[in-house]
Motif scaffolding. Structure first.
Motif, short mmCIF file in Angstrom:
data_model
loop_
_atom_site.label_atom_id
_atom_site.label_comp_id
_atom_site.label_asym_id
_atom_site.label_seq_id
_atom_site.Cartn_x
_atom_site.Cartn_y
_atom_site.Cartn_z
N PRO A 149 -74.23 -8.69 -34.30
CA PRO A 149 -73.21 -9.31 -35.14
C PRO A 149 -73.55 -9.19 -36.62
O PRO A 149 -74.71 -9.18 -37.01
N PHE A 151 -73.42 -11.29 -38.94
CA PHE A 151 -74.19 -12.34 -39.61
C PHE A 151 -75.67 -12.21 -39.35
O PHE A 151 -76.49 -12.65 -40.16
N ILE A 152 -76.04 -11.59 -38.23
CA ILE A 152 -77.47 -11.38 -38.00
C ILE A 152 -77.99 -10.28 -38.92
O ILE A 152 -79.04 -10.42 -39.55
N ILE A 268 -66.77 -13.38 -42.13
CA ILE A 268 -68.20 -13.68 -41.99
C ILE A 268 -68.97 -13.27 -43.23
O ILE A 268 -69.73 -14.06 -43.79
N TYR A 283 -60.98 -19.49 -44.83
CA TYR A 283 -61.94 -20.38 -44.18
C TYR A 283 -61.92 -21.77 -44.83
O TYR A 283 -61.83 -22.79 -44.16
N LYS A 287 -60.70 -25.17 -43.04
CA LYS A 287 -61.69 -26.25 -42.87
C LYS A 287 -61.16 -27.55 -43.44
O LYS A 287 -61.43 -28.62 -42.94
N LEU B 537 -69.99 -11.24 -29.07
CA LEU B 537 -70.00 -11.14 -30.53
C LEU B 537 -68.96 -12.07 -31.14
O LEU B 537 -69.24 -12.77 -32.11
N SER B 540 -69.92 -15.74 -30.76
CA SER B 540 -70.99 -16.16 -31.66
C SER B 540 -70.51 -16.17 -33.10
O SER B 540 -70.92 -17.02 -33.88
N GLY B 541 -69.62 -15.24 -33.44
CA GLY B 541 -69.04 -15.25 -34.79
C GLY B 541 -68.27 -16.53 -35.05
O GLY B 541 -68.44 -17.18 -36.07
N TYR B 544 -70.63 -19.36 -35.23
CA TYR B 544 -71.38 -19.27 -36.48
C TYR B 544 -70.57 -19.87 -37.63
O TYR B 544 -71.11 -20.57 -38.48
N LEU B 545 -69.28 -19.59 -37.64
CA LEU B 545 -68.43 -20.13 -38.70
C LEU B 545 -68.09 -21.60 -38.47
O LEU B 545 -67.51 -22.24 -39.32
N GLY B 546 -68.44 -22.11 -37.27
CA GLY B 546 -68.16 -23.52 -36.99
C GLY B 546 -66.81 -23.75 -36.34
O GLY B 546 -66.33 -24.86 -36.30
N PHE B 547 -66.20 -22.68 -35.81
CA PHE B 547 -64.90 -22.85 -35.15
C PHE B 547 -64.97 -22.62 -33.65
O PHE B 547 -63.97 -22.54 -32.98
N GLY B 557 -74.53 -18.49 -31.18
CA GLY B 557 -73.84 -18.42 -32.47
C GLY B 557 -74.08 -19.67 -33.30
O GLY B 557 -74.47 -19.59 -34.46
N LEU B 560 -77.27 -20.33 -35.12
CA LEU B 560 -77.46 -19.61 -36.38
C LEU B 560 -76.63 -20.20 -37.50
O LEU B 560 -76.73 -19.79 -38.64
N TRP B 576 -83.87 -18.90 -36.92
CA TRP B 576 -82.81 -17.89 -36.78
C TRP B 576 -83.29 -16.62 -36.11
O TRP B 576 -82.52 -15.92 -35.48
N ALA B 580 -81.31 -14.90 -32.87
CA ALA B 580 -80.77 -13.60 -33.26
C ALA B 580 -81.29 -12.51 -32.34
O ALA B 580 -80.53 -11.63 -31.91
N LEU B 583 -79.52 -12.84 -28.90
CA LEU B 583 -78.14 -12.36 -28.95
C LEU B 583 -78.10 -10.85 -29.15
O LEU B 583 -77.36 -10.13 -28.47
#
Lengths: 326, 609
Positions: A149, A151-152, A268, A283, A287, B537, B540-541, B544-547, B557, B560, B576, B580, B583
């Motif tokens: 991904p 973000f990693i 991202i 975003y 939020k 993916l 986890s994306g 990761y964004l909190g959604f 996700g 991280l 992390w 990571a 994943l």
């Protein structure tokens, strides 16, 4: 051809409205009262004032109208270029999106151009020297690139380039209070853009290289390549004049897709590096339950998606005479 | 014709066994032909070492995450403020060898321990690094130079008492826990020192108690008890004291659970404090408990474990457990046992003293030999809430893989049904389905998924949200498979055997699913594998964004999610790096398997290599 385009356009408009209705209804179900957000500052001072402001806000925002009326009003405003008002930013959406749009477009133009400049030669090289060391090596890297991904990849790059080596800033889109102009300003911006750009490149390059490589391999196994070779043409002529041109057809379509995605931004990457782009804007609005800009942005995304589809199909038809669309 | 019917019928159920193992040889000519296709594919797949490695890696991760989680004591809501951001490693109980056989006392801190040898030397081991600059292991010179008679260790600081009666502190002194009051010096001899969470105390010979540290966390009021104190112990947010008349008092401004000592207790000889509770030992060896009941603190010692003539002579408290020493030199621990802190070794029969704190226990015998049990450390470190990263990776892996798998099942099902219906029937049905497919695929995925997650998920419970994420992924991901299946079906349906089937009057459902479908299976398998990786993916994306899935439920996700911060990236890298890696390994392996499958199943695959 013209008939086809018109038909597709009519269909596009139809779909656009269907989706807008769906989204509007979905948003209508969301808990939360925008009028309360407006009236919130008065909540503590006096109940009378609060109530007044609240009622006024409800009236102004048209929250008491039936759903259909509200939809029609909203759509009307949207079509006349009035995208609504952001409660969170306290700005008109039309003004709000100018800067993020610029940032996003800039980032994406660089990333698309550089990605193509690297991946097309790389993909061709791998296809020609199939099975060789370079090919195997690039294959492993590309699998990693499109499997991990974004973000990693971003975290790893931040760790190495920003934290360990200290070469690049962790986030932001410019030195605070930067005074320079012209080139100095440009370089400052670029300096901050570099890390997101590298991250984006790395994760995009995997997929594209793979795509170019397999398109090239496909073409290289065609009969006309064998014919060209049998004619005694130089290998270079065969590759660049016969094979590459044909392999470019599928590649063109993804390039066009990209140029449209260029406006939507990357959720991202922009959040990770705190870049003030379209993805970050979406975003933040989502939020904070700021529904007018969110809806406007989502409709913008839908429009881009639909137009992108149409343009891709049309471009296919333009570059490849064998394709006939009905 | 009848033969062909039979071929299809017998081939279908054997699909998996043919892919992954040999099937009994059959003597019908057509069977052999069909079998060899799948066997050849399997052979082609396993011929590539990379495929095999990827398959092994993925299966290992998958099986461990699905089954291994059953063996891990994993509580989603568990948190511990004293165990935050601890680096990986199992060295918390690794006392230095030179201390063994020469040990006088051990003081147990949150993640480190301070040992004192018989000749007055101080040793520190465990995770002693508190911040980038503060490390308990950097023993100050005045502690090294003086002969020490007593040590104490708290959450982030340590204390030592010199032979001359001077109290020395080191470690984190930001909250005044190292500011030894000047009134303590020159007074009566100090008999006890204790270090707690952001505070320190000392008890003098004449029964006076001195406290210094963060008074907004530790409520301290001694009142008329001053001058009568025999022993004091730190709870998490305050002090309890054993008085010279055998009563026990909570030295607090306002009474809380653990400071409300049973009124009839007036003959206590020892006290032990845990985080929110305490207990006292009576002369007859019985124990009186009071305070909070969370995390096993209400668990009482089973007296029947003792021999008839055995008596408890000393008790000490950890964070959520107690340990007792008997007059026969045996040790017993009870209470919460998430780190094995309550598994006192039965082999200890000559203990002379016990030292307990947080999650560790040490028993010291007369020769100064040490036996340790309890929390050894965290294999992959702990996160910002003091949770074990390893168990969250396992728990999160199960969550992530389950969500991905179910989403793929949903999307594959929709893709197959709509794709084959569109391809087979054509005409209006085809147009409608394809238009829907086009719309779904042209809307940018992430924004829509985020909106749906906010709007629909706002009122949902945690589990409801997880189902929602599965559905969002499933219902938005079917389009590419739908297209592929349709194209394949379009190609298949004009072939002779379908025409023959139709002519025989076989029902349409049977033709689609029993005759055309098996020919599409290779496309489906490849696509399902690759979209499994895509779902991982995307999930986890989103998280990761909190959604996506929200805390405290872990996924790779959202583990991280908090990592995007240069402090965490640099100082707490284990938070992390490990999720990571998990994943990344998983998605890389799945993608390699998917690519390998495609190469193996595609008859034209040879050109790929």
């Amino acid at each position: 051809m013209l008939r086809y385009i018109l038909k597709r356009l009519a269909y596009l408009v139809f779909i656009f409205f269907v989706i807008s209705i769906l989204l509007f209804v979905i948003w209508d179900l969301t808990p939360g009262d925008p009028a309360r957000v407006v009236a919130e500052p008065y909540a503590k001072s006096s109940a009378q004032k609060y109530k007044e402001v609240y009622e006024q806000a409800r009236r102004e925002l048209g929250l008491d109208d039936p759903l259909v009326i509200r939809y029609v009003k909203w759509m009307g405003r949207l079509l006349t270029g009035e995208f609504g008002y952001s409660i969170y930013y306290r700005k008109d959406v039309a003004d709000l999106i100018v800067e993020p749009m610029q940032n996003t477009v800039r980032l994406n133009v660089y990333s698309v151009v550089i990605t193509l400049a690297i991946t097309i030669p790389l993909g061709i090289l791998c296809a020609i020297k199939r099975g060789g060391f370079t090919d195997q090596f690039v294959r492993v890297i590309t699998v990693i690139g499109y499997s991990i991904p974004q973000f990693i990849i971003g975290l790893v790059f931040i760790y190495f380039f920003a934290v360990k080596l200290g070469w690049l800033p962790v986030s932001g889109y410019g030195t605070p209070n930067f005074q320079g102009t012209g080139w100095a300003l440009y370089w400052d911006r670029m300096y901050y853009l570099l890390l997101p750009l590298i991250t984006m490149l790395f994760s995009q390059m995997g997929g594209t290289t793979k795509f170019v490589r397999s398109a090239m391999i496909d073409v290289m196994s065609q009969d006309y390549i064998r014919t060209a070779r049998a004619k005694g043409l130089k290998e270079r002529v065969v590759i660049f004049s016969h094979a590459f041109r044909n392999a470019l057809l599928p590649v063109i379509t993804i390039i066009i897709g990209w140029f449209l995605a260029l406006f939507s931004g990357s959720l991202i990457i922009e959040n990770m590096f705190a870049l003030n782009g379209m993805g970050k804007l979406f975003y933040t609005c989502l939020k904070n339950q700021d529904y007018q800009p969110t809806l406007a942005l989502q409709m913008f995304y839908v429009l881009i998606g639909l137009v992108g589809n149409l343009v891709t199909d049309l471009s296919y038809m333009l570059v490849d005479p064998r394709v006939k669309l009905k | 014709m009848a033969n062909e019917e039979k071929t299809k019928k017998t081939r279908r159920p054997g699909l998996m066994s043919q892919l992954f193992g040999k099937k009994k040889a059959l003597d019908v000519f057509e069977e052999e032909g069909m079998e060899s296709q799948w066997q050849a594919a399997a052979k082609r797949f396993f011929k590539v070492p990379l495929n095999v490695i990827a398959l092994v890696v993925f299966l290992a991760i998958f099986i461990y995450m699905m089954i291994g989680v059953l063996f891990i004591d994993f509580e989603e809501t568990y948190q511990d403020t004293t165990q935050q951001n601890i680096s990986p490693g199992h060295n918390m109980l690794d006392f230095p060898a030179e201390l063994d056989g020469n040990c006088k006392q051990i003081a147990v801190g949150s993640t480190f321990s301070v040992g004192l040898s018989n000749d007055g030397k101080v040793y520190v081991w465990g995770k002693s690094k508190i911040t980038n600059t503060i490390d308990i292991a950097n023993i100050p010179d005045d502690v090294k130079e003086n002969e020490i008679v007593m040590v104490a260790a708290g959450y982030d600081h340590a204390m030592a008492l010199t032979k001359r009666g001077k109290v020395l502190c080191w470690g984190n002194g930001r909250l005044h826990q190292c500011d030894v009051p000047s009134s303590l010096g020159g007074r009566k001899k100090v008999v006890q020192i204790e270090a707690g969470h952001q505070g320190s105390l000392a008890v003098t010979e004449d029964g006076r108690i001195y406290f210094w540290g963060n008074e907004s966390v530790i409520s301290f009021k001694v009142g008329d008890a001053q001058g009568h104190i025999k022993k004091a112990a730190f709870c998490f947010s305050g002090i309890i004291a054993l008085m010279d008349d055998g009563t026990v008092k909570g030295l607090v401004k306002n009474n809380v659970g653990w400071s409300q000592v049973p009124a009839d207790l007036n003959d206590a000889i020892d006290i032990a404090a845990s985080s929110q509770a305490a207990c006292a030992l009576r002369p007859d060896g019985s124990i009186v408990y009071w305070g909070s009941t969370e995390k096993g603190l209400n668990q009482q010692f089973d007296m029947s474990l003792l021999d008839a003539d055995e008596k408890i002579i000393s008790i000490k408290g950890g964070r959520y457990h107690y340990t007792a020493l008997t007059d026969k030199g045996r040790v017993f621990s009870w209470g919460y046992n998430n780190f094995g802190q309550s598994d006192a070794p039965a082999t200890v029969t000559d203990a002379a003293a016990i030292d307990v704190g947080y999650f560790q226990n040490y028993a010291i015998n007369n020769e100064g030999k040490i036996t340790a049990w309890g929390l050894k450390g965290y294999l992959l470190g702990s996160d910002g809430y003091g949770r074990d990263v390893f168990s969250r990776i396992v728990g999160g892996g199960r969550m992530t893989l389950t969500i991905g798998a179910i989403a793929v099942i949903i999307s594959t099902f929709i893709g197959i049904v709509l794709g084959s219906v569109a391809g087979y029937f054509g005409g209006k049905t085809d147009i409608i389905i394809m238009r829907i497919q086009e719309v779904v695929s042209s809307i940018p995925f992430m924004p829509l998924a985020m909106i749906l997650s906010v709007v629909v998920g706002a009122t949902m419970s945690e589990n409801g949200r997880i189902v929602l994420i599965m559905c969002i992924l499933g219902f938005l991901n079917w389009t590419s498979l739908c297209r592929l299946v349709r194209a394949q079906v379009l190609a298949e349906r004009e072939k002779e055997y379908i025409v023959a089937g139709k002519a025989m009057g076989i029902s349409q459902t049977a033709i689609i699913f029993r005759h055309i479908f098996p020919n599409v299976i290779s496309v489906i398998m490849v696509n399902a594998t690759l979209s499994f990786a895509a779902c991982l993916l995307t999930e986890s994306g989103l998280s990761y964004l909190g959604f996506g899935v929200v805390e405290p439920k872990p996924t790779w996700g959202n583990m991280l999610n908090g990592a995007n911060d240069s402090v965490v990236i640099q100082n707490y890298w284990w938070r992390w790096v490990f999720p990571a890696i998990a994943l990344g390994l998983c998605t890389i392996a799945i993608n390699i398997i998917g690519d390998g499958l495609r190469d193996a199943l595609d008859p034209r695959a040879d050109r790929e290599r």
